[in-house]
Design a protein around this motif. Structure first.
Motif, short mmCIF file in Angstrom:
data_model
loop_
_atom_site.label_atom_id
_atom_site.label_comp_id
_atom_site.label_asym_id
_atom_site.label_seq_id
_atom_site.Cartn_x
_atom_site.Cartn_y
_atom_site.Cartn_z
N VAL A 132 -16.21 -1.00 -54.94
CA VAL A 132 -16.84 -0.19 -53.89
C VAL A 132 -15.89 -0.03 -52.71
CG1 VAL A 132 -18.74 -0.12 -52.21
CG2 VAL A 132 -19.15 -0.97 -54.53
N TRP A 133 -15.24 -1.13 -52.34
CA TRP A 133 -14.44 -1.19 -51.13
C TRP A 133 -12.98 -0.92 -51.48
CZ3 TRP A 133 -17.36 -1.89 -46.75
CH2 TRP A 133 -18.68 -2.32 -46.97
N THR A 134 -12.64 0.33 -51.60
CA THR A 134 -11.31 0.74 -52.10
C THR A 134 -10.39 1.22 -50.99
OG1 THR A 134 -12.17 2.97 -52.54
CG2 THR A 134 -12.27 1.38 -54.34
N ILE A 139 -12.88 -1.35 -44.98
CA ILE A 139 -13.11 -2.80 -45.02
C ILE A 139 -13.01 -3.37 -43.61
CG2 ILE A 139 -12.14 -5.01 -45.79
CD1 ILE A 139 -11.33 -3.57 -48.40
N ASP A 140 -11.97 -2.98 -42.88
CA ASP A 140 -11.81 -3.45 -41.51
C ASP A 140 -12.96 -3.00 -40.61
OD1 ASP A 140 -9.46 -4.72 -42.17
OD2 ASP A 140 -8.16 -3.07 -41.51
N ALA A 141 -13.43 -1.78 -40.85
CA ALA A 141 -14.55 -1.26 -40.06
C ALA A 141 -15.80 -2.09 -40.29
CB ALA A 141 -14.80 0.20 -40.40
N ASP A 218 -32.76 2.72 -48.18
CA ASP A 218 -32.21 2.45 -49.50
C ASP A 218 -30.83 1.84 -49.31
OD1 ASP A 218 -31.17 2.47 -52.07
OD2 ASP A 218 -32.16 4.34 -52.63
N LEU A 219 -30.76 0.50 -49.32
CA LEU A 219 -29.49 -0.18 -49.07
C LEU A 219 -28.47 0.11 -50.17
CD1 LEU A 219 -30.77 -3.68 -47.85
CD2 LEU A 219 -30.15 -1.68 -46.50
N VAL A 220 -28.95 0.25 -51.39
CA VAL A 220 -28.04 0.57 -52.50
C VAL A 220 -27.42 1.95 -52.30
CG1 VAL A 220 -27.93 1.04 -54.97
CG2 VAL A 220 -29.17 -0.96 -54.15
N GLN A 221 -28.23 2.89 -51.86
CA GLN A 221 -27.71 4.23 -51.60
C GLN A 221 -26.67 4.21 -50.49
OE1 GLN A 221 -30.39 7.25 -49.91
NE2 GLN A 221 -29.72 8.64 -51.51
N LEU A 222 -26.93 3.41 -49.44
CA LEU A 222 -25.95 3.29 -48.35
C LEU A 222 -24.66 2.67 -48.84
CD1 LEU A 222 -28.29 2.11 -45.44
CD2 LEU A 222 -27.14 4.33 -45.63
N GLY A 225 -22.78 5.15 -50.73
CA GLY A 225 -22.14 6.12 -49.84
C GLY A 225 -20.77 5.67 -49.38
N ILE A 226 -20.58 4.35 -49.26
CA ILE A 226 -19.28 3.83 -48.85
C ILE A 226 -18.22 4.14 -49.89
CG2 ILE A 226 -18.03 1.67 -48.37
CD1 ILE A 226 -20.63 0.62 -47.11
#
Length: 590
Positions: A132-134, A139-141, A218-222, A225-226
């Motif tokens: 997810v975090w590519t 990541i820093d944000a 919807d936390l999964v949707q958020l 979105g990342i």
């Protein structure tokens, strides 16, 4: 190894991987290539990004003929983006960490049976465990947003801040381990889901007696979105309550955190007032300045005179705490002054948690009751159009917390059906003199038939067979108006013939219902827009002795909350006493 070395030479000579000459026939500059042996014996470029840039070739992904491993790889850009081969390796690592719970987190206890964790596993499964975090910038944000959790009254370490920061540091560099990157991804996603869950629903769920609203996001949707480049900070903020009062608390808590960090606050042990001077007055001035009740230039004063400015500052403090604004540091005022900043911070945290149990959109028009404030408001288009002093339930008959209840009707010149619980409480007086029911205009119905109260043996009768109904009169316990809304507690708002309690600053005096000091004004605001129902007609109907039911012209919701700390419309932080002890119980869980 020889095959990879040949491929490197072909790239630098301008040939494609399949051995055909590249379309660009221009001669390429000579490039010096640094090679290194990996732990597995595979020969690799020491600095692939620099080499590719020098050769004029920019590849989005590694050619399939180049072998990659689970150890040290060089398949990421400096911003953290990964090529296809690296994505596959990291996905395998993510899958491993999701299964191996014992190695996931060290500094926090993850609830692996929680709904958030189950959703996280399902989310990764649906995307083939792809990362997810590519992007290191995102990541820093997110790490920055997590550090600011204290502004929301939350502890960043509850969401693995230290683990995330450590893993993010280990995941950077020219040579990147897919195992480290996979662990970082799961740490970040798990942190986001848990942080988001607490921002959404609070650190704990209240007792079942509290009928609160579970806000929806919807936390999964958020999280998804990342992966598409959405800003993590915006995602976090979107989970928080929408009410301005909540965001005002995020500012106040920072102010109090700074004051607590400064320390050195004295206790006030004796009464001081206008005309006094000395160190205690100086200590008072510093305390008031730290809370915003005096100008900032008083923040470092060591000694002061109790002049007009200090008097006004103390009066402001007293009003903010629901105390009589005497301008003198009497016992009750000193008790409030001596509450530590750390304790006030906990109260602010609790208030923020309770806002997470209130609807984001309470309605275009709604009734808002704050029990510890002893106030009832009518809010329309986010502005208070009525602000009414109220009486709430006594400690043994607490007014329940309820959210999002439908308002039904205004009843003018109401009758009153005594609830079974109140009939039981009054039974002793009825037994002594049943005629008291006649004097107070109460009709007695036995098995549905009206009878004389003196014809019943009140010592033996089953009260469940009896119904007591008080006729519309000025001395009716409901007064001249009653305001009904849907709930399971037989709670409503009403007028009262007993106006004395409204003059007290301690107004927990009822059996649980909410008494309003200005019933005609309250009715007028609720019926606003209803043709023919002016204030004059409302008052006439209240005096008529004839029961009338009027529905409001628009939908109205009723919200009964329990906030001992909040920010008012003027931006002032308000505090009130914990009359029911709810704070004491919930702070232990916070």
């Amino acid at each position: 190894m020889i095959r990879e070395y040949c491929f490197i030479l072909l790239v630098l000579m301008g040939f494609s991987a399949c051995g055909e000459q590249a379309n660009n026939q221009k001669s390429l500059p000579t490039t010096t290539v640094a090679l290194q042996n990996g732990d597995d014996g595979v020969l690799r470029l020491a600095n692939p990004a620099a080499t590719l840039e020098a050769s004029g070739q920019l590849f989005a992904s590694e050619p399939p003929s180049v072998k990659t491993t689970n150890s040290e790889t060089a398949n990421t850009a400096t911003d953290g983006t990964m090529n296809e081969a690296m994505e596959i390796e990291v996905a395998a690592s993510i899958s491993k960490y999701l299964k191996d719970k014992s190695t996931l987190l060290s500094s926090v206890n993850t609830n692996y049976e929680s709904e958030a964790y189950k959703k996280l596993k399902k989310f990764y499964s649906a995307r083939g465990s792809r990362a997810v975090w590519t992007n290191f910038k995102r990541i820093d944000a997110y790490i920055g947003a997590l550090r600011r959790a204290t502004r929301h009254g939350l502890n960043p370490e509850h969401y693995a801040l230290s683990d995330v920061v450590s893993a993010a540091g280990a995941a950077r560099g020219a040579a990147l381990s897919s195992s480290k990157r996979g662990k970082l991804d799961v740490l970040l996603s798990n942190s986001f889901m848990n942080y988001g869950s607490d921002l959404l629903h609070g650190r704990f769920r209240p007792a079942k007696e509290w009928e609160v609203v579970w806000r929806k996001r919807d936390l999964v949707q958020l999280l998804s979105g990342i992966t598409k480049g959405n800003d993590p900070v915006s995602a976090v903020n979107s989970i928080c309550p929408k009410k301005d009062a909540y965001w005002s608390l995020t500012k106040k808590i920072q102010q109090y955190q700074a004051a607590a960090k400064k320390g050195g606050w004295e206790l006030f042990t004796y009464e001081i007032g206008p005309g006094d001077s000395g160190s205690q007055v100086g200590a008072l001035a510093r305390r008031l300045a730290a809370m915003g009740d005096l100008p900032a230039n008083y923040a470092n004063t060591s000694s002061a005179s109790f002049d007009g400015t200090v008097t006004n500052g103390l009066k402001k403090f007293q009003r903010r705490h629901g105390l009589p604004a005497t301008g003198t540091a009497d016992q009750r005022t000193r008790n409030a002054l001596n509450v530590s900043f750390e304790s006030r911070i906990q109260e602010i945290k609790l208030a923020m948690n309770r806002y997470r149990w209130t609807p984001d959109y309470p309605g275009k028009k709604y009734v808002w009751v704050n029990i510890p404030e002893y106030k009832t408001y009518v809010i329309e288009n986010d502005k208070a159009i009525a602000d009414i002093i109220s009486v709430v339930g006594e400690v043994n008959n607490k007014t329940p917390v309820m959210m999002n209840k439908k308002f039904l009707n205004v009843i003018l010149s109401p009758s009153w059906n005594l609830p079974y619980s109140i009939a039981q409480e009054e039974l002793e007086f009825i037994r002594k003199d049943p005629a008291v029911l006649i004097v107070t205009d109460v009709d007695v119905l036995l098995d549905g038939k009206k009878v004389s109260p003196t014809s019943i043996n009140w010592h033996t009768v089953d009260l469940k067979r009896v119904r007591l109904k008080q006729r519309p009169k000025k001395r009716n316990a409901m007064g001249q108006a009653k305001f009904m809304f849907q709930n399971n507690h037989s709670i409503f708002l009403h007028d009262t013939p007993n106006k004395v309690d409204f003059d007290s600053d301690m107004r927990a005096q009822s059996h649980g219902c909410i008494r309003v000091s200005e019933p005609a004004l309250f009715a007028a605001k609720l019926l606003k827009g209803k043709s023919g129902w002016s204030m004059g007609r409302i008052q006439k109907a209240m005096d008529s002795g004839k029961e009338q039911f009027i529905k409001p012209p628009t939908s109205i919701k009723v919200h009964i909350n329990y906030l001992t700390t909040w920010v008012d419309k003027n931006g002032e932080l308000q505090h009130r006493e914990d009359i029911y002890g709810h704070d004491i119980q919930q702070l232990q869980r916070l």
